[in-house]
Design an enzyme around this catalytic site. Structure first.
Site, PDB file in Angstrom:
ATOM      1  N   HIS A   1      -3.436   4.750   4.589  1.00 26.23           N
ATOM      2  CA  HIS A   1      -4.723   3.955   4.676  1.00 26.23           C
ATOM      3  C   HIS A   1      -5.907   4.658   4.069  1.00 26.23           C
ATOM      4  O   HIS A   1      -6.579   4.184   3.351  1.00 26.23           O
ATOM      5  CB  HIS A   1      -4.789   3.618   6.069  1.00 26.23           C
ATOM      6  CG  HIS A   1      -6.313   2.913   6.279  1.00 26.23           C
ATOM      7  ND1 HIS A   1      -6.275   1.651   5.792  1.00 26.23           N
ATOM      8  CD2 HIS A   1      -7.318   3.267   6.728  1.00 26.23           C
ATOM      9  CE1 HIS A   1      -7.652   1.326   6.003  1.00 26.23           C
ATOM     10  NE2 HIS A   1      -8.268   2.245   6.661  1.00 26.23           N
TER      11      HIS A   1
ATOM     12  N   TYR B   1       4.446   5.603  11.274  1.00 24.81           N
ATOM     13  CA  TYR B   1       4.552   3.858  11.295  1.00 24.81           C
ATOM     14  C   TYR B   1       5.338   3.440  10.274  1.00 24.81           C
ATOM     15  O   TYR B   1       5.698   2.303  10.498  1.00 24.81           O
ATOM     16  CB  TYR B   1       3.322   3.299  11.748  1.00 24.81           C
ATOM     17  CG  TYR B   1       2.027   3.448  10.613  1.00 24.81           C
ATOM     18  CD1 TYR B   1       2.344   2.653   9.497  1.00 24.81           C
ATOM     19  CD2 TYR B   1       1.107   4.416  10.555  1.00 24.81           C
ATOM     20  CE1 TYR B   1       1.390   3.009   8.371  1.00 24.81           C
ATOM     21  CE2 TYR B   1       0.211   4.656   9.646  1.00 24.81           C
ATOM     22  CZ  TYR B   1       0.284   3.771   8.379  1.00 24.81           C
ATOM     23  OH  TYR B   1      -0.670   3.976   7.512  1.00 24.81           O
TER      24      TYR B   1
ATOM     25  N   ARG C   1       0.999  -1.150  -0.012  1.00 26.45           N
ATOM     26  CA  ARG C   1       0.194   0.036   0.147  1.00 26.45           C
ATOM     27  C   ARG C   1       0.995   1.088   0.284  1.00 26.45           C
ATOM     28  O   ARG C   1       1.323   1.394   0.901  1.00 26.45           O
ATOM     29  CB  ARG C   1      -0.798  -0.032   1.370  1.00 26.45           C
ATOM     30  CG  ARG C   1      -2.216   0.853   1.227  1.00 26.45           C
ATOM     31  CD  ARG C   1      -2.760   0.980   2.593  1.00 26.45           C
ATOM     32  NE  ARG C   1      -2.019   2.077   3.360  1.00 26.45           N
ATOM     33  CZ  ARG C   1      -1.832   1.923   4.808  1.00 26.45           C
ATOM     34  NH1 ARG C   1      -2.238   0.938   5.430  1.00 26.45           N
ATOM     35  NH2 ARG C   1      -1.014   2.691   5.301  1.00 26.45           N
TER      36      ARG C   1
HETATM   37  C1  LIG Z   1     -15.101  -5.382  11.674  1.00 27.50           C
HETATM   38  C2  LIG Z   1     -13.930  -3.985  11.486  1.00 27.50           C
HETATM   39  N1  LIG Z   1     -12.935  -3.744  12.439  1.00 27.50           N
HETATM   40  C3  LIG Z   1     -12.190  -2.577  12.360  1.00 27.50           C
HETATM   41  C4  LIG Z   1     -12.365  -1.730  11.268  1.00 27.50           C
HETATM   42  C5  LIG Z   1     -11.658  -0.472  10.920  1.00 27.50           C
HETATM   43  N2  LIG Z   1     -10.810  -0.518   9.832  1.00 27.50           N
HETATM   44  C6  LIG Z   1     -10.927  -0.300   8.566  1.00 27.50           C
HETATM   45  S1  LIG Z   1      -9.825  -0.794   7.453  1.00 27.50           S
HETATM   46  C7  LIG Z   1      -8.806  -1.374   8.549  1.00 27.50           C
HETATM   47  C8  LIG Z   1      -7.587  -2.117   8.234  1.00 27.50           C
HETATM   48  C9  LIG Z   1      -7.926  -3.058   7.037  1.00 27.50           C
HETATM   49  O1  LIG Z   1      -6.594  -3.687   6.711  1.00 27.50           O
HETATM   50  P1  LIG Z   1      -6.637  -4.678   5.583  1.00 27.50           P
HETATM   51  O2  LIG Z   1      -7.720  -5.575   5.272  1.00 27.50           O
HETATM   52  O3  LIG Z   1      -5.053  -5.215   5.346  1.00 27.50           O
HETATM   53  O4  LIG Z   1      -6.822  -3.778   4.032  1.00 27.50           O
HETATM   54  P2  LIG Z   1      -5.954  -2.475   3.425  1.00 27.50           P
HETATM   55  O5  LIG Z   1      -6.463  -1.453   4.038  1.00 27.50           O
HETATM   56  O6  LIG Z   1      -4.602  -2.707   3.652  1.00 27.50           O
HETATM   57  O7  LIG Z   1      -6.363  -2.482   2.067  1.00 27.50           O
HETATM   58  C10 LIG Z   1      -9.465  -1.533   9.660  1.00 27.50           C
HETATM   59  C11 LIG Z   1      -8.869  -1.928  10.994  1.00 27.50           C
HETATM   60  C12 LIG Z   1     -13.349  -2.211  10.243  1.00 27.50           C
HETATM   61  N3  LIG Z   1     -13.551  -1.420   9.136  1.00 27.50           N
HETATM   62  N4  LIG Z   1     -14.429  -3.341  10.129  1.00 27.50           N
END
Ligand SMILES: Cc1ncc(C[n+]2csc(CCOP(=O)(O)OP(=O)(O)O)c2C)c(N)n1
Lengths: 325, 398
Positions: free
Chosen positions: B290, B299, B286
């Site tokens: 985010h 980080y 990425r």
């Molecule tokens: C059940 C839940 N917990 C926490 C979140 C908050 N949250 C949104 S995106 C994210 C990180 C997701 O990371 P990843 O699945 O690796 O996808 P990326 O953002 O790297 O594409 C978090 C913790 C959420 N949307 N849903």
């Protein structure tokens, strides 16, 4: 005394709790080095190490289940669920496990030392999944305590009380106020009582009751009412479970009227429980039906957020209706 | 794997040993499919996906559209014109390539960073804009934050924010397609962070046991917000889990669009012919934050980001197109410029479209508006009429 915003007050409470007891741990998604997406745990990993303040994998049921195990073993876990909207994957661990550990084992085991912190509430253009106020789901579950602070002073005192309480506590943090609410906070250790409401404004015509971020909205409505010549007693419930029936009933016996306001949808919301109890306690003192001003019975929207919310104008209108009933 | 060979007694057929030793997941070598080198040349023996010049150009146009959209909308967010945005910088090959390898009738159930699929499928620029400005023309009726797209017409399931929830749903959707004998699969996309959720494990197991024709596509981009993947899991990536659930699994270079297309075509053929699930783990990074609410400098290091900049999937594919003599720098410049103008113009139009009418607050909660919501709506309208200046978007519209 120091000026702190709500996040700093929470961070300060966590710092005190971790300093006093080596078995206190803070963990959750992004909680470690980064300090949480809202920065409530900033600096704690640097100070207390990776073993006591850490990132977890992205699994809420795992976070709460892990906290249950830690607490059963005697540690003092403080778990963060990143948004209250994402507490539902952990629902089973909370309502079937945390809440029932002590009861089902005949007090052989308990998870009373755990605290779950989570940012809740709307008004931040967060749409369906970053705005919910899910307290009522948990209020239906015996065995849990539910606490909601409205400002930095309360946040610190109530969080310290929650962490030290010997029951599992869900601590809902009003994220709309995280940075917006700033106030004087003692740097020393102090606690505010769980289960005790606070009368923030004395009045005679009607009692207005709420909790958390909604208090700001209620106070704004009380101001409008004051300009219209109405005197409102304003009460912050502070704890949803257990809740302070006595303080509310006493106020209603004085004013003869009650209005309850919360962000969550009206149907099945905690205002319904309060209305039923106060009606029973104060039946002969009531001069108008107990009013509820709450969210519309829909998921939390984005574009029409203002329309959905129980705002100060809706509360003001309901105050007038109640007084002129 | 044939279900019949999966009985517990089959496990006793392994080699017998008489001193204990553990199996280490990392000792199992999981190969990684790569077709295209950084300089745009092919690896020897690289087996190309089905791809002609027209399709290659379509993929590249989707890439450029994506880049420009991300650039423009990040700027729009900074100017306060939209509340939120998420880029897919550096990961475009996973989504654009994924969609390019599917058939239009295949369902896509994504997480949020997969706009590339919609771009490839031809979601209109105005549809993107209307969603991001949550106006009355948004297909989702202005109810969700920006980038939570959905299109029934384009077989792209509307995004739900709670992570991982689409994974077991995709298994069910695909099983439904199978029962109805459809010539279609479901592709379910998620991040390596979401693969920690209980729903991931539930979904893979359901799909495996019920042999649902679903392609689980994990974008392993190294981070879940601030959490690096080594604090997310300790196993051999997400691929090892597919193996554990008895699902055919492949790991690919997610910054190599040819590898993505090849793997998805391969997976689709398998899922369709065998009516069974597949797991793809695409290794990527990425490059951006985010979301617009995040600051990655808290980080991770600039050096780390710079290292991955060199693996840019779009530059790599462009180099290949130029090798093929299917593209040149002048065309490239013109494309970027025209898209920048087009998108800027579309922003200006979308931000002027009205917000949804107040009725949209209570519709779609149920198939029909129930009595109690009708009542709440009429009380709300009465209230808005009293304070029109406090509800500027809806007042005066009824
Ligand atoms: C059940 C839940 N917990 C926490 C979140 C908050 N949250 C949104 S995106 C994210 C990180 C997701 O990371 P990843 O699945 O690796 O996808 P990326 O953002 O790297 O594409 C978090 C913790 C959420 N949307 N849903």
């Amino acid at each position: 005394m120091a000026q702190m915003n709500l996040l700093q007050a929470i961070n300060n409470a966590l710092d005190i709790a971790m300093a006093e007891d080596d078995s206190t741990l803070c963990f959750g998604e992004d909680v470690g080095h980064f300090g949480g997406v809202f920065r409530a745990t900033s600096g704690l990993q640097e100070k207390y190490g990776k073993e006591r303040c850490f990132n977890t994998p992205l699994v809420e049921q795992g976070i709460v289940g892990f906290a249950n195990g830690l607490a059963a073993q005697g540690s003092r876990p403080i778990a963060e669920i990143q948004f209250a909207d994402y507490i539902f994957p952990a629902f089973d661990q909370i309502v079937n496990e945390s809440a029932k550990f002590r009861y089902r084992s005949g007090n052989e085991f308990n998870v009373g030392r755990m605290t779950i912190r989570t940012p809740y509430g709307g008004g931040i253009a967060g749409g369906l999944y970053h705005s919910q106020s899910p307290e009522a789901y948990f209020a239906h579950t015996p065995g849990l305590k539910i606490v909601v602070p409205r400002n930095p002073y309360q946040a610190k005192g109530l969080l310290l009380a929650s962490i030290r309480d010997n029951n599992p506590v869900i601590f809902f943090e009003p994220k709309r106020l995280y940075r917006a609410s700033v106030g004087e906070v003692p740097e020393d250790d102090y606690q505010l009582p769980i289960g005790k409401a606070e009368v923030i404004n004395q009045g005679n015509d009607i009692s207005l009751l709420g909790w958390g971020a909604q208090m700001e909205v209620i106070e704004k409505a009380a101001e409008l009412a004051a300009n219209a010549g109405l005197s409102c007693e304003v009460i912050d419930l502070r704890s949803i479970l257990p809740w302070d029936v006595e303080t509310v009933a006493q106020s209603v016996m004085k004013t003869g009227r009650l209005l309850i306001s919360h962000e969550a949808p009206i149907t099945g919301g905690f205002a319904g429980e309060i209305a039923a109890t106060i009606q029973h306690e104060c039946f002969l003192h009531l001069e108008s039906p107990i009013a509820r001003v709450c969210g519309v019975d829909t998921p939390y929207p984005l574009s029409l957020e203002k329309e959905h919310m129980a705002d100060h104008l809706k509360i003001f209108e309901a105050i007038k209706r109640s007084v002129h009933y | 794997m044939n279900a019949r060979t999966n009985k517990p007694e089959a496990y006793t057929n392994g080699a017998e040993v008489h001193t204990p030793s553990f199996i280490d997941g990392h000792s199992v070598d999981i190969p990684i499919l790569k077709l295209l080198k950084e300089d745009g040349s092919l690896y020897p023996n690289a087996e190309l996906p089905e791809l002609d010049q027209a399709k290659a150009e379509k993929v590249y146009r989707a890439f450029v559209f994506h880049r420009v959209l991300d650039e423009r909308m990040t700027a729009a967010q900074r100017q306060g014109r939209i509340s939120f945005y998420m880029t897919a910088l550096g990961e475009e090959a996973t989504t654009v390539g994924g969609a390019a390898a599917l058939a239009p009738q295949d369902m896509i159930m994504a997480q949020y960073r997969e706009q590339g699929c919609l771009i490839y499928r031809g979601f209109a620029l105005t549809d993107f804009m209307n969603q991001m400005f949550s106006n009355e023309k948004d297909l989702g009726k202005g109810r969700q934050m920006p980038i939570h797209y959905g299109s029934n017409k384009l077989n792209y399931m509307t995004i739900s924010s709670p992570l991982g929830t689409q994974i077991p749903q995709a298994a069910g959707y695909a099983y439904g397609q199978k029962l109805q004998g459809k010539d279609a699969v479901t592709m379910c996309m998620f991040g390596e962070g979401a693969a920690s959720e209980g729903d991931f494990h539930a979904g893979l197991n359901m799909a495996a046991v019920h042999r649902a024709p679903v392609i689980f596509f994990c974008r392993n981009n190294g981070y879940a917000i601030s959490t690096p993947s080594d604090e997310q899991y300790l196993g051999n990536g997400i691929a090892s889990r597919g193996v554990g659930y008895g699902i055919k699994t492949i790991r690919i270079d997610g910054n190599d669009v040819l590898a993505v297309m090849k793997a998805v075509q391969f997976a689709r053929n398998y899922a369709l012919e065998q009516q069974a699930p597949v797991l793809i783990e695409a290794m990527s990074y990425r490059l951006g934050a985010h979301s617009t609410s995040d600051d990655p400098s808290g980080y991770r290091s600039k050096e780390e980001e710079a290292k991955w900049q060199a693996h840019d999937p779009i530059a790599r594919f462009k180099a290949w197109l130029i090798h093929q003599k299917w593209w040149d720098e002048a065309q490239d410049k013109a494309l970027f410029e025209s898209l920048r103008e087009e998108i800027l113009a579309a922003v200006k139009v979308a931000e002027k479209v009205a917000k949804p009418p107040v009725e949209d607050l209570v519709t779609d909660v149920y198939d029909q508006v129930p009595k109690h919501l009708e009542k709440q709506l009429s009380e709300l309208k009465e209230h808005i009429n009293k304070y029109p200046e406090a509800y500027p978007f809806t007042a005066g519209r009824f």
